[in-house]
Design an enzyme around this catalytic site. Structure first.
Site, short mmCIF file in Angstrom:
data_model
loop_
_atom_site.label_atom_id
_atom_site.label_comp_id
_atom_site.label_asym_id
_atom_site.label_seq_id
_atom_site.Cartn_x
_atom_site.Cartn_y
_atom_site.Cartn_z
N SER A 8 0.82 -1.21 0.00
CA SER A 8 0.00 0.00 0.00
C SER A 8 0.85 1.26 0.00
O SER A 8 0.33 2.35 -0.18
CB SER A 8 -0.98 0.00 1.17
N HIS B 98 -2.11 -2.55 -6.67
CA HIS B 98 -2.61 -2.27 -5.31
C HIS B 98 -4.11 -2.52 -5.21
O HIS B 98 -4.91 -1.74 -5.72
CB HIS B 98 -2.27 -0.81 -4.96
N GLU C 63 -5.08 -0.11 -8.13
CA GLU C 63 -4.17 0.91 -8.66
C GLU C 63 -2.94 0.22 -9.26
O GLU C 63 -2.26 -0.54 -8.55
CB GLU C 63 -3.74 1.87 -7.54
N ASN D 4 -5.33 6.97 -1.62
CA ASN D 4 -4.90 7.32 -0.26
C ASN D 4 -4.44 8.78 -0.18
O ASN D 4 -4.59 9.43 0.85
CB ASN D 4 -3.82 6.36 0.24
N1 LIG Z 1 -4.69 -4.48 5.11
C1 LIG Z 1 -5.02 -3.59 4.18
O1 LIG Z 1 -6.02 -2.84 4.34
C2 LIG Z 1 -4.21 -3.50 2.91
C3 LIG Z 1 -4.80 -2.88 1.79
C4 LIG Z 1 -4.06 -2.82 0.60
C5 LIG Z 1 -2.75 -3.33 0.57
N2 LIG Z 1 -2.21 -3.90 1.68
C6 LIG Z 1 -0.86 -4.45 1.58
O2 LIG Z 1 -0.93 -5.86 1.45
C7 LIG Z 1 0.22 -6.47 2.06
C8 LIG Z 1 -0.25 -7.49 3.08
O3 LIG Z 1 -1.05 -6.84 4.03
P1 LIG Z 1 -2.07 -7.67 4.94
O4 LIG Z 1 -2.98 -6.66 5.56
O5 LIG Z 1 -2.63 -8.80 4.16
O6 LIG Z 1 -1.06 -8.23 6.05
P2 LIG Z 1 -1.20 -9.56 6.94
O7 LIG Z 1 -0.31 -9.35 8.08
O8 LIG Z 1 -2.63 -9.89 7.17
O9 LIG Z 1 -0.59 -10.69 5.96
C9 LIG Z 1 0.74 -10.74 5.63
C10 LIG Z 1 1.13 -12.20 5.47
O10 LIG Z 1 2.44 -12.28 4.93
C11 LIG Z 1 3.01 -13.44 5.46
N3 LIG Z 1 4.45 -13.45 5.25
C12 LIG Z 1 5.41 -12.85 5.98
N4 LIG Z 1 6.63 -13.12 5.46
C13 LIG Z 1 6.42 -13.90 4.37
C14 LIG Z 1 7.28 -14.51 3.41
N5 LIG Z 1 8.59 -14.37 3.47
N6 LIG Z 1 6.71 -15.24 2.45
C15 LIG Z 1 5.37 -15.43 2.39
N7 LIG Z 1 4.51 -14.87 3.27
C16 LIG Z 1 5.03 -14.11 4.24
C17 LIG Z 1 2.58 -13.47 6.92
O11 LIG Z 1 2.70 -14.76 7.48
C18 LIG Z 1 1.14 -12.99 6.79
O12 LIG Z 1 0.23 -14.07 6.70
C19 LIG Z 1 1.04 -5.34 2.63
O13 LIG Z 1 2.05 -4.99 1.72
C20 LIG Z 1 0.03 -4.20 2.78
O14 LIG Z 1 0.63 -2.92 2.68
C21 LIG Z 1 -2.92 -4.02 2.85
#
Ligand SMILES: NC(=O)c1ccc[n+]([C@@H]2O[C@H](COP(=O)([O-])OP(=O)(O)OC[C@H]3O[C@@H](n4cnc5c(N)ncnc54)[C@H](O)[C@@H]3O)[C@@H](O)[C@H]2O)c1
Length: 291
Positions: free
Chosen positions: A123, A144, A156, A195
């Site tokens: 993000s 994104h 995005e 954002n």
């Molecule tokens: N949560 C939101 O609202 C949102 C919205 C858009 C984008 N994002 C982006 O999406 C990404 C994930 O966010 P999220 O909210 O799903 O986080 P989350 O913490 O729910 O999930 C992240 C996952 O990555 C895994 N992980 C860590 N290291 C790893 C590796 N080496 N290989 C494989 N998996 C691994 C973790 O075990 C975890 O399950 C981030 O980059 C975040 O910026 C999040």
């Protein structure tokens, strides 16, 4: 690569975003392997698929055949080699840590076929901070999604200076086939598109409050009933967390040193009192008395 060549999708990370991105791709007909380092997360994601698909059939959103096929299309695996070995397109949705993402992309570069595009769902991290960890910079791009990824339509696509036209086009096409509405950012910019717009609205809303022009509820009502937003900026801030806003603004201030990037004093006040919004029962609104 032609779009028709994209059949196998690998999703890295099965957390909040990853498992839903993977499932959306599976519903849209792709063969998907979703990898996570955490086996409990993989199990939870697999259970979610098993409960989500019948629910969609019950609501008439998917036919039984479509649900059955989606279930066949998606696998949760504990090996990056298995997940990415035959991938045509990877969507990385792992934890938001730059060094971690660079390591994942370096590993993907070794594992995924040479034609495979490597997209990040980050993000905030622009792909030019990751691309040079690979030998295929022209194929590393931001894609994104928004939370929840099964529901929110916007994607995005950010075309950094290293990204080829072909990569950007294929990422836009894939988003459409995944039943999303992609928008193309022709340049990398901090915060991407939506954002940034939200940040500007929220900054203005806080200034209006600070100046005593209107109360929280009336500013929110103006956005809801005048601009048709589903909720106003203060209500949204209570939902996403005042603590998160505070941390993000302080990080930005540390980056820029610009006093204009500091969090609003009213926001700091709530943060210092531990009033983070809905999750603590109080933020811009008081949730202790109403559900
Ligand atoms: N949560 C939101 O609202 C949102 C919205 C858009 C984008 N994002 C982006 O999406 C990404 C994930 O966010 P999220 O909210 O799903 O986080 P989350 O913490 O729910 O999930 C992240 C996952 O990555 C895994 N992980 C860590 N290291 C790893 C590796 N080496 N290989 C494989 N998996 C691994 C973790 O075990 C975890 O399950 C981030 O980059 C975040 O910026 C999040």
């Amino acid at each position: 690569m032609k779009f028709e060549d994209i059949r196998n999708i690998c999703v890295v990370g099965a957390g909040n975003m990853g498992h839903q991105i993977a499932l959306q791709a599976a519903i849209c007909g792709f063969s998907v392997k979703c990898f996570d380092v955490n086996v409990e997360t993989l199990k939870k994601a697999d259970d979610f698929v098993n409960s989500y698909l019948p629910g969609r059939v019950e609501k008439g959103r998917l036919s039984e055949d479509q649900a059955r096929q989606a279930r066949v299309n998606i696998q949760f695996v504990d090996s990056l080699q298995v997940a990415a070995g035959d991938a045509d397109f990877v969507i990385e949705a792992a934890t938001e840590i730059l060094s971690l993402k660079r390591k994942i992309f370096a590993d993907l570069d070794q594992t995924a076929p040479a034609h495979c595009i490597l997209a990040t769902n980050s993000s905030a991290i622009v792909s030019s901070k990751i691309a040079d960890a690979t030998q295929r910079q022209d194929k590393v791009v931001n894609m994104h999604f928004f939370n929840p990824a099964l529901v929110m339509k916007l994607v995005e696509v950010v075309k950094g200076p290293h990204v080829s036209d072909e990569t950007a086009d294929l990422t836009m096409q894939l988003s459409k086939v995944m039943q999303k509405v992609p928008v193309l950012l022709k340049k990398e910019v901090d915060g991407f598109l939506l954002n940034r717009i939200f940040a500007a609205i929220s900054k203005e809303a806080m200034w209006l409050l600070e100046m005593g022009v209107a109360d929280v509820e009336d500013i929110d009502n103006a956005c809801v009933f005048g601009a048709g937003h589903p909720m106003g900026p203060f209500r949204l801030n209570d939902l996403t967390g005042i603590d998160l806003s505070y941390i993000m603004r302080m990080e930005k201030f540390r980056d820029t040193g610009n006093a204009a990037d500091l969090p609003n004093p009213r926001l700091v006040e709530h943060y210092m009192k531990g009033e983070f919004g809905e999750k603590t029962g109080k933020g811009w609104y008081d949730y202790s008395t109403k559900k």
